[in-house]
Design a protein around this motif. Structure first.
Motif, short mmCIF file in Angstrom:
data_model
loop_
_atom_site.label_atom_id
_atom_site.label_comp_id
_atom_site.label_asym_id
_atom_site.label_seq_id
_atom_site.Cartn_x
_atom_site.Cartn_y
_atom_site.Cartn_z
N ARG A 152 64.22 -66.22 53.10
CA ARG A 152 64.90 -65.29 53.98
C ARG A 152 65.06 -65.89 55.36
NH1 ARG A 152 61.89 -59.86 53.95
NH2 ARG A 152 63.28 -59.29 55.69
N ASP A 153 66.13 -65.45 56.04
CA ASP A 153 66.39 -65.82 57.41
C ASP A 153 66.53 -64.52 58.19
OD1 ASP A 153 67.43 -66.58 59.86
OD2 ASP A 153 68.68 -68.17 59.02
N ASN A 154 65.47 -64.12 58.85
CA ASN A 154 65.48 -62.84 59.57
C ASN A 154 66.49 -62.85 60.72
OD1 ASN A 154 63.62 -61.72 57.83
ND2 ASN A 154 61.88 -62.01 59.20
N GLY A 201 72.68 -52.50 59.07
CA GLY A 201 72.34 -51.09 59.21
C GLY A 201 70.87 -50.78 59.07
N LEU A 202 70.02 -51.79 59.09
CA LEU A 202 68.58 -51.59 59.00
C LEU A 202 67.88 -52.62 59.87
CD1 LEU A 202 67.77 -54.17 57.09
CD2 LEU A 202 68.32 -52.64 55.22
N THR A 203 66.59 -52.33 60.14
CA THR A 203 65.77 -53.30 60.87
C THR A 203 65.26 -54.28 59.84
OG1 THR A 203 65.18 -51.56 62.44
CG2 THR A 203 63.85 -53.58 62.44
N PHE A 204 65.98 -55.35 59.67
CA PHE A 204 65.77 -56.26 58.54
C PHE A 204 64.33 -56.76 58.48
CE2 PHE A 204 67.33 -58.79 55.18
CZ PHE A 204 66.79 -60.06 55.29
N ASP A 205 63.73 -57.04 59.64
CA ASP A 205 62.38 -57.61 59.69
C ASP A 205 61.35 -56.68 59.06
OD1 ASP A 205 62.47 -59.39 62.89
OD2 ASP A 205 63.87 -59.30 61.20
N ALA A 220 67.91 -55.66 46.63
CA ALA A 220 67.45 -54.32 46.97
C ALA A 220 66.44 -54.41 48.09
CB ALA A 220 66.83 -53.65 45.74
N ALA A 221 66.35 -53.35 48.88
CA ALA A 221 65.48 -53.34 50.06
C ALA A 221 64.47 -52.21 49.99
CB ALA A 221 66.33 -53.20 51.32
#
Length: 123
Positions: A71-73, A25-29, A96-97
């Motif tokens: 991390r693995d984008n 649900g977010l632009t992880f990068d 958390a983000a």
């Protein structure tokens, strides 16, 4: 936005666990992702954080050399490899983000939180 932490469990002292935090649900990068932990009766503390580019920060001296974040984008996932675990590492671990790619040990900086996964290191 959802953050799902997993990988916790029961382990003997000296053992290892790898926690995962899968985001959706977010632009992880674009996000920095932090790991926090909260032991029984204690405040939540920042453990480590990783920027969108992969640069890491570690906030607890006793964890350096034992914990590694990555991390693995491509998979929208971050990991926390925990080695040489000690009873004092027992806690609920949260990811958390932060939408501004800011890493911090301050809880209020983060926009989204997962539910946490319990790590128990036996005495």
């Amino acid at each position: 936005v959802q953050l799902q932490a997993s990988g916790g469990g029961l382990v003997q002292p000296g053992g290892s666990l790898r926690l995962s935090c899968a985001a959706s649900g977010l632009t992880f990068d674009d996000y920095a992702i932090g790991w926090f932990r909260q032991a029984p009766g204690k405040e939540r503390e920042g453990v480590t954080c990783i920027h969108s580019s992969g640069g890491e920060r570690y906030y607890v001296d006793s964890l350096k050399g034992r914990f590694t974040m990555s991390r693995d984008n491509g998979k929208n996932t971050v990991y926390l490899q925990m080695n040489s675990l000690k009873p004092e590492d027992t806690a609920v671990y949260y990811c958390a983000a932060n939408s501004g790619d800011v890493c911090s040990r301050v809880v209020g900086v983060y926009d989204y939180w997962g539910r946490g996964t319990l790590v128990t290191v036996l005495q």
